[in-house]
Design an enzyme around this catalytic site. Structure first.
Site, PDB file in Angstrom:
ATOM      1  N   ARG A   1       0.830  -1.203   0.000  1.00  0.00           N
ATOM      2  CA  ARG A   1       0.000   0.000   0.000  1.00  0.00           C
ATOM      3  C   ARG A   1       0.862   1.249   0.000  1.00  0.00           C
ATOM      4  NH1 ARG A   1      -5.124  -1.986   3.779  1.00  0.00           N
ATOM      5  NH2 ARG A   1      -5.361  -3.930   2.606  1.00  0.00           N
TER       6      ARG A   1
ATOM      7  N   ARG B   1       0.921   1.337  10.302  1.00  0.00           N
ATOM      8  CA  ARG B   1       0.636   1.714   8.918  1.00  0.00           C
ATOM      9  C   ARG B   1       1.914   1.564   8.105  1.00  0.00           C
ATOM     10  NH1 ARG B   1      -3.721   4.528   7.076  1.00  0.00           N
ATOM     11  NH2 ARG B   1      -4.350   4.970   9.214  1.00  0.00           N
TER      12      ARG B   1
ATOM     13  N   GLU C   1      -8.640  -0.309  13.938  1.00  0.00           N
ATOM     14  CA  GLU C   1      -9.029  -1.375  13.022  1.00  0.00           C
ATOM     15  C   GLU C   1      -7.931  -2.435  12.879  1.00  0.00           C
ATOM     16  OE1 GLU C   1     -10.089  -0.049   9.064  1.00  0.00           O
ATOM     17  OE2 GLU C   1      -9.651  -2.028   8.228  1.00  0.00           O
TER      18      GLU C   1
ATOM     19  N   SER D   1     -11.436  -6.414   8.870  1.00  0.00           N
ATOM     20  CA  SER D   1     -12.543  -5.740   8.203  1.00  0.00           C
ATOM     21  C   SER D   1     -13.200  -6.724   7.250  1.00  0.00           C
ATOM     22  CB  SER D   1     -11.978  -4.553   7.425  1.00  0.00           C
ATOM     23  OG  SER D   1     -12.990  -3.948   6.666  1.00  0.00           O
TER      24      SER D   1
ATOM     25  N   ARG E   1      -0.629  -5.249  12.523  1.00  0.00           N
ATOM     26  CA  ARG E   1      -1.551  -4.690  13.512  1.00  0.00           C
ATOM     27  C   ARG E   1      -1.923  -5.702  14.590  1.00  0.00           C
ATOM     28  NH1 ARG E   1      -5.543  -0.296  10.526  1.00  0.00           N
ATOM     29  NH2 ARG E   1      -3.818   0.929   9.670  1.00  0.00           N
TER      30      ARG E   1
END
Length: 421
Positions: A258, A273, A345, A348, A385
């Site tokens: 990403r 992140r 988060e 998901s 995460r």
RNA sequence: GGAGGCGUCGCCUAGUGGCCGAUGGCGCCGGUCUUGAAAACCGGUAGGGCGCGAGCCCUCGUGGGUUCAAAUCCCACCGCCUCCGCCA
């Protein structure tokens, strides 16, 4: 892609959905106009083409004296047909381009509003109470010699990390646990390509609003997937699946990439992140009728995994304005992050209904014929995460970290200790 | 990287310019026969678009070209296979 029939019959419904997302409702009218243009072009082409074929059939049998005349007329027609065909092609392209702009229809049940308008569905477990100042995951990761972001910065820049020693083993253990759980539930483990061609990326819906976060290899025209959802959705591209073979459940195990454009300054510390991470992703192909129930099942499996890791978390029903382009509805599991004092988060799950299937041309066959199927995806474990949540929630005053029973067999220890790998 | 071959309807296969959207077999579905099943026989069996409809149109890997007309001829691209080279 949304259903053009719905668009024609009830454009206001589509406009309302666009508004709920905070997107442009006038895009609907652009599609309607393009659809109109295309249909006119098709009608013209088809009647010309029919005439040409009829005329062409008469030529071989025609008497000599008529032949020259027929040939001349046929030649004229051929030019008209070619021109009309060109018009159809460009009208097709225009329609597709216009239609691709529209996001999926928002589920009626999804809460309306923006990022902060989610609804908390439930809270599981309780945030730990420390009688010492908790260390954040990076500090713990350094103490355990598990995470090295400094050297990663030297080698690759910011938002990269090395997992070393127990950190690397932690990833392997988490993946193994995820695969064990999902296999039990009937998922087929898949290690997919992470470089994909444009149709796969576009079909999955990531080249719209999310495009800026996708790595693109210009020279070879490959995209790096941001999630194995892309490779798994496209796995059945251009196929028709028998309804008896549904649901088909796949478990993608892959690295994800990403760009994180537009999030400068956000989560710059640690591994919350990052540009590259590994993730185990559930993906289901099922009937549109079953999709809502399947969505709940994916959520249950996500919860089961977090419960096994003894991580406190809550489940939110994501609001319409914060949905991805492909999702009609989305549930996030947010883990408690002690040093941030809030939920973040970690997994998901989205119900994309027939949206991706239409773009990727994936259909089901049942007694009623052939029609688009539904696709859904859900994170089982996103490694960084999850490691963050695990380390921070299970830490002890001396910097050691408790290992929940579910992971022990895979990790070979019930505690992670600084200086012991 | 070099040389060659191949790509047709779930699978195999026929088809070298004109009712070919396409042959035949297998598979599958329905029927006849049978107490039931098998076998045999009969029928059906790609997808998409346009039209109220009869019906029409598109698709033989993809895109272009030649031609009145292309699955059939030409070009490019993609994919697969074989051989050589290279790398591991």
């Amino acid at each position: 892609m949304i259903d053009l029939r719905i668009l024609r019959e009830d454009p206001e419904r589509v406009r309302a959905s666009q508004r709920a997302r905070g997107e442009d409702p006038s895009a609907v009218d652009a599609v309607l106009a393009a659809d109109e243009t295309r249909r006119a072009a098709v009608a013209r082409f088809e009647s010309l083409r029919a005439e040409q074929k009829a005329l062409g059939r008469r030529i071989p049998a025609a008497p000599q004296e008529e032949k020259a005349d027929l040939l001349a007329r046929a030649k004229e027609l051929a030019a008209l047909v070619k021109e009309a065909e060109e018009a159809v092609r460009s009208a097709d392209t225009a329609l597709r381009e216009a239609a691709l702009v529209l996001s999926n229809l928002v589920d009626e049940a999804a809460p309306r509003g923006g990022e902060d308008d989610f609804v908390v569905l439930e809270t599981v477990g309780r945030p730990p109470e420390f009688d010492f100042p908790p260390r954040d995951h990076l500090e713990l990761g350094n103490l355990l010699a598990a995470i090295d972001t400094e050297r990663a910065a030297k080698v690759s820049g910011s938002r990269f990390y090395y997992l070393t020693g127990v950190g690397a083993r932690l990833q392997l253990a988490l993946v193994a646990l995820a695969v064990a759980q999902a296999t039990e539930a009937g998922f087929i483990p898949v290690i997919p390509p992470v470089l994909v061609r444009p149709p796969a990326m576009e079909g999955t819906g990531f080249l719209g609003q999310a495009a800026e976060n996708v790595f693109h290899l210009e020279k070879d025209d490959f995209y790096l997937v941001g999630t194995s959802e892309v490779s798994l959705a496209a796995y059945h591209m251009d196929e028709i699946l028998d309804v008896a073979s549904l649901p088909r459940r796949y478990l993608g195990i892959s690295t994800c990439f990403r760009r994180e454009a537009g999030s400068h300054g956000k989560d710059t510390r640690g591994i919350i992140r990052v540009h590259q991470f590994d993730k185990v992703e559930m993906f289901s192909f099922t009937t549109p009728e079953e999709s809502a129930a399947e969505h709940r099942r994916l959520l249950e499996w996500e919860k089961q995994f977090l419960v096994a890791l003894e991580i406190p978390f809550r489940v939110i029903d994501v609001a319409s304005g914060d949905l991805g382009a492909s999702a009609a509805r989305k549930f996030d599991c947010e883990a408690w992050i002690p040093t941030q004092g809030r939920y973040r988060e970690v997994t998901s799950t989205s119900n994309c209904t027939e949206f991706q299937a239409r773009r990727l041309n994936i259909r089901l066959r049942d007694d009623g014929g052939v029609r688009p199927l539904a696709t859904l995806n859900g994170t089982l474990v996103a490694i960084p995460r999850t490691i963050v949540a695990l380390l921070e929630n299970h830490q002890r005053p001396d910097g050691s970290v408790y290992v929940p029973p579910a992971l022990r067999d895979y990790l070979g220890t019930d505690i992670l200790r600084p200086g012991h790998v």
